[in-house]
Design an enzyme around this catalytic site. Structure first.
Site: not given
Length: 187
Positions: A9-11
């Site tokens: 996931v990005s964050t």
């Protein structure tokens, strides 16, 4: 032959659980995950570990192609590296594998779509910010670090490395804040 899952996931506030569950249900013996942007391979230590670990006949499994990356060249390079090790790449949604030539074509097209989608997202974001600025609504992003605290620590004679550790930012950010204060420039 091992099935190795990769979730990303990005964050840090996003949840990996859905991806992890799908990979486990697909029979992945090993699953590595990380919370880092897919815009480039920088900082993606878990993915690098998987690539180094792959053996002939192994299979790298991801839930969606954009979990591998959002840049077509980067995704194709990852697939190439896996193949050089004699391993395959499988994407679960839509189900595509590099075990056949058709899979290569589909993954190339999907990689191009992911890259295009990323550009569209950036364009929409930029347009939204410009519109908010024109309407007087946009105030900029919220400050990530306490500028006043950085300046206080700097005035006490604490070095940039120690300030960055205390505040939780990079040394470069500390240098910028200190330089701006000397020049009376806003950051």
């Amino acid at each position: 032959m091992a099935r190795i899952g990769y979730a990303r996931v990005s964050t840090t506030d996003q949840d990996l659980q859905t991806q992890l569950s799908k990979l486990k249900a697909e029979g992945c013996e090993v699953i590595r995950s990380e919370k880092v942007s897919g815009g480039s391979r920088d900082g993606r230590a878990e993915l690098a570990t998987i690539i180094d670990f792959l053996r002939p006949g192994d299979e790298l499994v991801v839930t969606r192609l954009d979990r591998l990356g959002r840049d077509t060249r980067d995704v194709l390079n990852l697939i190439y590296e896996c193949e050089q090790r004699g391993a395959f790449v499988t994407v679960l949604d839509p189900h595509v594998s590099t075990r056949g030539e058709m899979g290569h074509i589909v993954l190339t097209v999907l990689g191009m779509v992911a890259q295009m989608e990323r550009r569209f997202i950036k364009d929409r974001q930029r347009e939204g910010i410009e519109q908010a600025k024109r309407g007087g609504v946009y105030k900029g992003g919220k400050p990530r670090f306490d500028r006043v605290r950085i300046l206080e620590l700097g005035k006490r004679g604490i070095g940039p490395s120690d300030i960055s550790k205390t505040v939780g930012c990079s040394r470069m950010h500390v240098y910028r804040v200190l330089k701006a204060s000397r020049n009376d420039d806003p950051i």
